[in-house]
Design an enzyme around this catalytic site. Structure first.
Site, short mmCIF file in Angstrom:
data_model
loop_
_atom_site.label_atom_id
_atom_site.label_comp_id
_atom_site.label_asym_id
_atom_site.label_seq_id
_atom_site.Cartn_x
_atom_site.Cartn_y
_atom_site.Cartn_z
N GLY A 143 0.89 -1.11 0.19
CA GLY A 143 0.13 -0.42 0.25
C GLY A 143 0.71 1.16 0.00
O GLY A 143 0.70 2.22 -0.78
N ALA A 144 1.90 1.26 0.78
CA ALA A 144 2.69 2.56 0.73
C ALA A 144 4.34 1.73 1.31
O ALA A 144 4.16 0.95 2.44
CB ALA A 144 2.34 3.55 1.76
N MET A 145 5.03 3.30 1.39
CA MET A 145 6.47 1.98 2.33
C MET A 145 6.98 4.18 2.75
O MET A 145 6.86 4.52 2.25
CB MET A 145 7.23 2.19 1.64
CG MET A 145 8.70 1.46 1.43
SD MET A 145 8.77 0.12 2.87
CE MET A 145 10.08 1.27 4.68
N HIS A 184 -0.50 5.60 9.06
CA HIS A 184 0.29 4.77 8.84
C HIS A 184 1.40 5.08 8.90
O HIS A 184 2.36 4.67 9.60
CB HIS A 184 -0.35 3.20 9.00
CG HIS A 184 0.31 2.31 8.60
ND1 HIS A 184 -0.18 1.45 9.29
CD2 HIS A 184 1.53 1.74 8.54
CE1 HIS A 184 0.75 0.29 9.16
NE2 HIS A 184 1.42 0.50 8.87
N GLU A 185 1.56 5.55 7.45
CA GLU A 185 3.02 5.79 7.05
C GLU A 185 3.48 7.19 8.18
O GLU A 185 4.72 6.98 8.34
CB GLU A 185 3.56 5.80 5.78
CG GLU A 185 2.31 4.68 4.56
CD GLU A 185 3.23 3.60 5.09
OE1 GLU A 185 4.66 3.21 4.90
OE2 GLU A 185 1.92 3.18 5.04
N ASN A 211 9.07 4.91 3.98
CA ASN A 211 10.67 6.07 3.16
C ASN A 211 10.99 7.30 4.31
O ASN A 211 10.06 7.58 4.13
CB ASN A 211 11.35 6.37 2.28
CG ASN A 211 10.95 5.35 1.31
OD1 ASN A 211 11.46 4.31 1.59
ND2 ASN A 211 10.55 5.38 0.30
#
Length: 845
Positions: free
Chosen positions: A263-265, A298-299, A267
């Site tokens: 979904g996402a990362m 969340h990220e 970084n």
């Protein structure tokens, strides 16, 4: 020599002897379509001069390598690692390598936009893939600072963790230099480059944070930056206040990328998102905006928990992801307009956890991450959703003020370092005054989910006594674990056409039976709900009167979270073969007439499809399909024109249609028969896919649709339609393409979606033996993501027969007997679904 599957022991050995000061990384992405230039200058110390180790380096070839000015022998370079001998106390390692662009979303991914031919790059480092972009000691415990320089085509943008220090034009190219990062781990270092369009803003809180949003040029018209910036600013305000620390990095960019596996990362300072998670090119229901906000938060939570403070090794992956999961829903419900977000967590995320926790592969929240293959296989519902539920229990156990105070001390004490779970527990014990050893043992180190049942004694319409019976998990077999729970019990009454809460009491539940003393003497309720407010983690059961109430009033609670709990429980009762498909269809269709929460509706619609396609017998399935489609058509027609529910019901109808008349209604929906339903680009493809799998389109029609939508999403939808055609040739094309070709992540997913159509089980039978014949070779020849997609995507889940179960056992006990544990786990988990389906089908005979 060590390879891509780094073990915990190897990582510990390196961390015990090395301290990495810094990386100076130079990249040139102007060298062609297949390879790029990468140079790593690594400054590190060794506490044992003369020690030998290795550095992770994945690429086509090594150009040069020197250690302290002396050439390193790379004649035996295996494409994965470089051996280093005779280390000094202080070391400078310089390696130049020809890196290879990724097609699998692991390392430096290269993708081409079909609408304009432009090239876009992004890096994906987690779990241990940044070694595919530049040589490094690729493990969480060896943090360092990073200084990145990259040469790109002149019209490109380049984004990394820190702001740009300089940008120098060199002919047709540009050299970008980025400011040096603070100490972060390797998997968080990143590069995103290409002709991205972008917009900017500033968050003004404890400090000013420059904000950026990037997406492909062809998608810029669909970007809604105001909404994304709003959620981002609300998140920063909430987390700064809650965590007691300012945002730890210098900027915050959010980039939509294609061919992405997650979904996402997170970084550091440059979060990448799967494009369709961030940019909506068609009308989306409100649940999509909730989910996007959840991913954003969340990220963002990871910036503190994961990026600034990082796990020592992947054993604490659960804590990293569980914390972000818990924190995002907390921020959603308390810091944004999505104040009912916990109901979505309950019905969607916890359902995921309950399913995972009842598979034969279930594991404790703290998993044994012996190597990277084990890590890759444990990004699951236990790591995320059960972990977040357990953290929620921990908050209740120690008290929220004490939990937040402990968090603040943890962040302040361990900023820029590596930690284990124990470091957090030390702070929580100090702020709460509670010893947490027993709690950790029962909640984190044992597997399975408990079941709660009400045990009632009633007299003259009142409760003489109410007890909660707690049962040990059925999986893993032989479990006797009865956990302590802090939960609530609610009494609900029918009032007119709705169900309203009368009274809710909170108590500690432990052991096999707990008396709810505060509810003795209360009038018998129409519904008694254990785990009211969803404070704990467990399967729920009901008394007979409550079941009767749910059959008529399930969608009519005033409280969305209570409805979500009941929907989840009814689905679990069905999955456990306590009610049949025909019963579940009746309860669900009745409940949906009053259900207004689109996140709940979306989940229940998926469950209805599973009930019909997997949990009904073959002899009854067609009539259930017709019944379900009729019910969904009625819900579509009765929905408010242009509403989210109308959209969800119309989509569900399209994939449920059974008769010719119902198929004609799909065509009518495509042609705009539903009042105010916006049949935009993505919805057109959705209806066309449903028509295609029923043999109601032609390739010429699909070709014409693609000509009008020659975009990335359009090409993927076209691939799905081609694979969904109801003939052997279409299935063989999809199967062989995944088996034999190196294709992009998004194309793999599109082909699997078209191949695995539930109504085409008979067409899939010829591929069952081919699947098992190729399992081992695929696993050995492909990297994790494409291999795992083949294993899970092509498992014959819709050939629901005992023979499929038997063939799976034959592979597990024969050719796959000595296969890697992760491969066997993925196969066994898929088989578990079939075994459960056959068990539920017994009720339908």
């Amino acid at each position: 020599m060590p390879g891509l599957n780094l073990s915990r022991a190897e990582a510990r050995d390196r961390a015990d002897h090395l301290y990495v000061n810094s990386y100076a990384v130079t990249l040139d992405v102007t060298k062609g379509e297949e390879t790029f230039y990468a140079k790593s200058e690594v400054s590190f110390t060794c506490n044992k001069p003369g020690f030998s180790t290795f550095i992770d380096a994945v690429g086509r070839s090594v150009i040069s390598a020197t250690l302290n000015g002396v050439p390193v022998d790379t004649s035996n370079f295996d494409g994965e690692s470089i051996h280093l001998t005779n280390l000094a106390a202080d070391n400078l390692l310089i390696i130049e390598i020809d890196g290879e662009y990724s097609q699998s979303g692991e390392g430096l991914q290269r993708s081409v936009d079909p609408s304009d031919g432009e090239v876009y790059l992004y890096s994906q480092g987690e779990t241990a893939h940044i070694r595919k972009m530049f040589p490094c000691f690729d493990q969480p415990s060896l943090k360092a600072t990073f200084s990145l320089t990259v040469t790109t085509p002149g019209h490109w943008q380049a984004v990394s963790n820190n702001p740009v220090e300089s940008k120098v034009v060199k002919g047709d190219f540009v050299e970008w230099k980025f400011l040096t990062t603070p100490r972060i781990t390797t998997y968080l270092d990143c590069l995103i480059a290409g002709p991205y369009s972008h917009v900017h803003d500033v968050y003004k809180g404890q400090k000013e944070i420059p904000l950026g949003i990037y997406c492909r040029k062809s998608m810029m018209a669909h970007l809604d930056p105001d909404n994304i910036f709003l959620i981002t600013k609300q998140g920063f305000e909430y987390f700064e206040k809650t965590f007691g620390l300012a945002y730890p990095f210098e900027k915050y960019d959010q980039i939509a990328v294609v061919d992405f596996n997650f979904g996402a990362m997170e970084n550091a300072g440059a979060v990448t998102f799967r494009e369709e998670s961030l940019v909506f090119r068609s009308h989306m229901p409100d649940k999509a905006y909730l989910w996007r906000a959840n991913i954003i938060l969340h990220e963002m939570a990871h910036m503190w928990f994961g990026d600034m403070v990082t796990m020592y090794w992947w054993d604490d992956l659960w804590l990293n992801e569980s914390f972000a999961e818990w924190a995002s829903y907390l921020a959603l419900s308390e810091g944004t307009r999505f104040n009912g977000a916990w109901s979505e967590f309950s019905i969607a995320r916890k359902n995921w956890a309950y399913r995972q926790d009842q598979l034969s592969s279930t594991h404790p929240v703290i998993a044994d991450m012996v190597d990277m293959e084990a890590v890759n296989a444990n990004f699951d519902g236990i790591t995320y959703a059960k972990g977040a539920s357990v953290l929620q229990q921990l908050v209740e156990h120690v008290g929220r003020p004490q939990f937040i105070a402990g968090l603040q001390k943890y962040f302040a004490k361990h900023a820029w370092g590596n930690t284990t779970l124990n470091d957090l527990l030390v702070e929580l014990e100090a702020t709460s005054g509670r010893k947490l050893d027993t709690w950790v043992n029962t909640w984190l180190q044992t597997a399975g989910v408990n079941t709660f049942r009400p045990v009632l004694e009633m007299h003259d319409g009142t409760y003489k006594s109410i007890s909660i019976s707690q049962e040990a998990p059925l999986v893993p077999a032989g479990s006797t674990e009865l956990r302590p729970h802090r939960l609530a019990v609610g009494l609900y009454d029918i009032s007119g056409d709705s169900i309203k809460l009368r009274k809710s009491v909170e108590l500690d539940v432990a052991g096999a039976s707990t008396v709810v003393t505060e509810l003795a003497g209360e009038k018998v309720a129409d519904l008694l709900l254990i785990n009211d407010r969803d404070l704990s983690y467990g399967k729920l059961r009901f008394d007979d009167r409550s079941i009767a109430t749910l059959k008529t009033h399930l969608g009519k609670f005033n409280d969305a979270l209570a409805r979500a709990l009941c929907w989840t429980a009814i689905w679990d009762i069905h999955r456990d073969a306590e009610i049949s498909s025909v019963d579940f269809i009746e309860i669900a269709l009745n409940g949906l007439t009053g259900e207004g929460d689109d996140a709940i509706v979306n989940t229940v619609l998926g469950q209805l499809s599973t009930s019909v396609e997997a949990y009904s017998t073959e002899s009854n399935r067609n009539q259930y399909r017709e019944k379900l489609a009729n019910g969904l058509w009625e819900l579509t027609q009765n929905s408010k024109p242009g509403s989210d529910l109308q959209l969800l019901f119309s989509r569900a109808f399209a994939i449920s249609a059974e008769t010719n008349a119902q198929t004609e209604n799909i065509r009518a929906l495509l042609n705009g028969i539903a009042p105010e339903l916006k049949v935009d680009t993505d919805l057109r493809w959705y209806f066309l896919t449903a028509l295609t799998e029923r043999g109601a389109t032609t390739k010429a029609e699909l070709d014409a649709e693609l000509a009008h939508d020659n975009t990335t999403a359009g090409n993927l939808a076209y691939e799905t339609c081609l694979a969904a055609m109801p003939n052997h040739e279409a299935k063989a094309h999809a199967f062989n393409k995944l088996l034999n070709e190196e294709i992009a992540t998004s194309v793999r997913s599109a082909l699997v979606a078209g191949f695995q159509r539930p109504i085409q089980g008979a067409l899939l039978e010829p591929f069952v033996h081919l699947y098992f014949d190729n399992l081992t070779s695929v696993w050995e020849s492909k990297s994790y993501e494409p291999a795992a997609k083949f294993v899970t995507g092509f498992y014959p889940s819709w050939v629901i027969k005992q023979s499929t179960v038997d063939l799976t056992n034959a592979w597990l006990n024969g050719p796959g007997k000595d296969s890697p544990a992760v491969l066997r786990k993925l196969v066994k988990e898929s088989q578990d679904g079939l075994i459960r389906a056959l068990k539920v089908q017994i009720l339908d005979k």
